[in-house]
Design a protein around this motif. Structure first.
Motif, PDB file in Angstrom:
ATOM      1  N   LYS A  63       0.821  -1.206   0.000  1.00 29.69           N
ATOM      2  CA  LYS A  63       0.000   0.000   0.000  1.00 29.69           C
ATOM      3  C   LYS A  63       0.854   1.254   0.000  1.00 29.69           C
ATOM      4  N   THR A  64       2.096   1.146   0.480  1.00 28.54           N
ATOM      5  CA  THR A  64       2.957   2.329   0.491  1.00 28.54           C
ATOM      6  C   THR A  64       4.149   2.197  -0.448  1.00 28.54           C
ATOM      7  N   PRO A 103       7.487   0.263   5.284  1.00 27.24           N
ATOM      8  CA  PRO A 103       6.762   1.101   4.322  1.00 27.24           C
ATOM      9  C   PRO A 103       7.485   1.252   2.980  1.00 27.24           C
ATOM     10  N   PHE A 157      -5.187  -3.032  -4.370  1.00 28.29           N
ATOM     11  CA  PHE A 157      -4.480  -2.211  -3.390  1.00 28.29           C
ATOM     12  C   PHE A 157      -5.255  -1.037  -2.826  1.00 28.29           C
ATOM     13  N   LEU A 158      -6.340  -0.618  -3.460  1.00 29.05           N
ATOM     14  CA  LEU A 158      -7.100   0.482  -2.865  1.00 29.05           C
ATOM     15  C   LEU A 158      -7.743   0.006  -1.563  1.00 29.05           C
ATOM     16  N   ASP A 159      -8.159   0.955  -0.715  1.00 24.21           N
ATOM     17  CA  ASP A 159      -8.793   0.583   0.549  1.00 24.21           C
ATOM     18  C   ASP A 159      -9.969  -0.340   0.280  1.00 24.21           C
ATOM     19  N   ASP A 218      -6.319  -5.624   1.545  1.00 24.78           N
ATOM     20  CA  ASP A 218      -6.967  -5.314   2.827  1.00 24.78           C
ATOM     21  C   ASP A 218      -7.798  -6.494   3.320  1.00 24.78           C
TER      22      ASP A 218
END
Lengths: 335, 276
Positions: A151-152, A193, A320-322, A327
């Motif tokens: 995600k980062t 990260p 990868f989006l919320d 997730d």
């Protein structure tokens, strides 16, 4: 009288200085972290090339950082002439969020605007004590896997997609691919990260048995940390990682640097640019030059993100989006 | 009936000018950026905002960020007073050096501190390997997060308490002793009440600093979702997805929560200094 003379002299000096300035031009290349060593050498080569071609001196300023934050800096007004980032998604954002480049930016240069490519490999400790040979070994409960947070970290997204694509090819269904990736992520003890921090975790902290990494980073790590300490395991199937480049149209047109900026990127495809990429462990896209580096880059069956995931936009939205697959996997791994 | 006075008249000139500069300075540096953040958040409707800031993963990060910051500030409150006491009340060789050491966490880049702490406290490090024998893991657990936050908060309590302690009249303690107070009574009834306002200020500063800390914590935290993810990291995660509004929404929650907590601590401090 004297004042007049001084004024004249000043005017002359200013005139000279501006004409000298016209003889030189400055480019800003906004890039991601692992290209630092490559562009240092490439910039010097391009400077020489441009001077012999046009007689003009070009100064190239470099900026390095995480691909996402670099793209955000350009969106928020950093005066980049060219960007050379880790994945197309971040350059797409420059089009979508700021409209600095056209939508079809990626078709402007050969090979999806990726002059050099890389792939995802596994780095293991000396002698490969856990006997890791392929992606399948990463789901074993006795193996600890090191990878940054997708995600980062742009690089970690390639890692994740490489594993997913492998499982999809092997088992044929999304459910099984999800289960496969879930088992790998369950073996991850630390999520850094960014990619460089992850190298630190694996090398300095000595945590983990397998480190999923870009091939160029893995080769560089072996080179810098001494041969024999680590070994590279090339999986049977992996993803073709394409770090793309583009001119930032709005910025170069405003600054009048389009010509040199375009030449700067095109020179990446020249034999000299390709050789430098190979020297810094990126796979050259020119087959003739790639042949010179055969020994360095083992044959891997590579799939592209376009083939398996339908491009970056789709991969990003779905995984990868919320609330995406990543997730959901972590939600199911909650302790 | 003349209860509210707009401004106490002062014999000093220049109130308008200095007040003007104060407001300008605070606006440019603090108010305008923060107002921008809230404006950005306002693009969300109430339901979207609520969903963004109460997602289970975000809630888990609040618990860690606020909890660890509070514990770290508490540890610093106890040991900061101790350090300040030693520095003020005793003379010993190397005192200047110890005094300078206290400020080091201010000066060192936090990433360096994070890497150094991780190196020491991971299971291969020279503190971590001994703690492991007792089954205590520090690096990559909430304990590690607290350790990093304690480190960066250390100077605040020491530096706020130290000058107050220096100004404290020893005669007061001697008088108390003459009147038959025990040592414990002197500490509890004479010294601590005078230190309390300064101590609370230091506590508030250390807490606020720990809450906002990113650089050193991400190295030692391990950043596992629902377990060791701090709230500032989630904000970065949102930004990496170009979700600016989601990032500012979480930022706004942190801002409001921090502001309320600091207000409470300031209230306590006011109450403590009035009572004294």
């Amino acid at each position: 009288m004297r004042t007049v003379r001084i004024l004249l002299l000043t005017a002359l000096l200013v005139g000279l200085a501006t004409s000298a300035l016209a003889q030189s031009v400055t480019l800003l290349n906004v890039s991601y972290d692992p290209t630092r060593e490559f562009y240092r050498e490439y910039n010097a080569a391009f400077q020489k090339h441009w001077r012999t071609q046009t007689g003009q001196n070009v100064t190239i300023r470099q900026s390095h950082g995480g691909a996402g934050s670099q793209a955000r800096a350009v969106i928020d007004g950093l005066d980049a002439d060219v960007v050379t980032l880790a994945l197309a998604y971040d350059i797409d954002a420059i089009h979508e969020r700021a409209g600095l480049i056209p939508k079809d930016w990626q078709s402007r240069l050969p090979n999806n605007s990726s002059p050099y490519t890389s792939t995802i490999v596994l780095l293991v400790r000396k002698g490969n004590p856990k006997g890791i040979k392929d992606w399948d070994d990463l789901i074993r409960p006795d193996v600890q896997v090191i990878t940054p947070n997708p995600k980062t970290s742009g690089g970690a997204r390639w890692n994740y997609l490489a594993a997913w694509g492998y499982a999809l090819k092997k088992y044929g269904s999304d459910e099984e691919a999800r289960e496969f990736v879930r088992k790998i992520l369950a073996n991850v003890p630390v999520l850094d990260p960014a990619a460089r921090g992850t190298t630190n975790t694996f090398v300095q902290r000595r945590i983990g048995d397998a480190f999923i990494a870009w091939e160029n980073e893995a080769l560089l790590a072996i080179e810098q940390l001494g041969r024999g300490e680590y070994e590279i395991v090339v999986p049977s199937v992996s993803i073709l990682a394409e770090p793309p480049v583009t001119v930032i149209d709005r910025n170069v047109d405003r600054k009048g640097t389009r010509q040199v900026a375009e030449a700067y990127l095109e020179y990446l495809y020249s034999p000299e640019g390709q050789r430098l990429a190979g020297k810094h462990y990126y796979r050259p896209s020119d087959p003739a030059i790639a042949k010179e580096f055969e020994a360095q880059f083992p044959d891997v069956k590579l799939f592209t993100i376009e083939d398996v995931f339908g491009g970056w936009q789709q991969a990003q939205t779905r995984h990868f989006l919320d609330g995406g697959e990543f997730d959901k996997i972590f939600d199911s791994l909650r302790r | 009936m003349n209860g509210f006075v707009w401004r106490q008249p002062s014999v000093l000139p220049g109130f308008g000018l200095t007040m003007g500069f104060t407001l300008l300075y605070l606006s440019l540096l603090v108010l305008i950026p923060l107002a921008g953040m809230i404006l950005f958040t306002a693009k969300l409707d109430w339901a979207q905002f609520w969903a963004a800031v109460t997602h289970p993963q975000v809630m888990a990060s609040y618990r860690l960020s606020f909890g660890a910051s509070f514990i770290a500030a508490g540890i610093n409150a106890v040991f900061g007073v101790l350090v300040a006491w030693v520095l003020v009340r005793y003379a010993f060789p190397g005192k200047r050096i110890v005094d300078a050491l206290v400020d080091l966490p201010f000066a060192l880049p936090t990433a360096v501190a994070g890497i150094a702490l991780t190196a020491i406290y991971s299971t291969t490090g020279w503190m971590g390997q001994h703690l492991e024998i007792f089954g205590i893991k520090v690096a990559y657990t909430p304990i590690g997060v607290t350790v990093a936050m304690t480190y960066i908060g250390l100077p605040f309590v020491v530096r706020t308490v130290q000058p107050v302690l220096e100004d404290l009249d020893r005669e007061l303690e001697e008088a108390a002793a003459c009147l038959g107070a025990t040592r414990w009574q002197i500490i509890r009834r004479v010294i601590l009440p005078s230190l309390l306002p300064a101590l609370l200020t230091g506590l508030a500063l250390a807490f606020a600093r720990a809450l906002g800390e990113y650089g050193s914590v991400v190295f030692i935290a391990g950043n596992m979702p629902y377990y060791t993810e701090i709230t500032p990291l989630l904000i970065i995660t949102k930004l990496e997805q170009y979700d600016y509004t989601g990032a500012t929404a979480i930022g706004t929650v942190m801002l409001v929560a921090a502001f309320v907590l600091l207000l409470i601590i300031n209230g306590l401090q006011w109450w403590a200094s009035r009572r004294h």
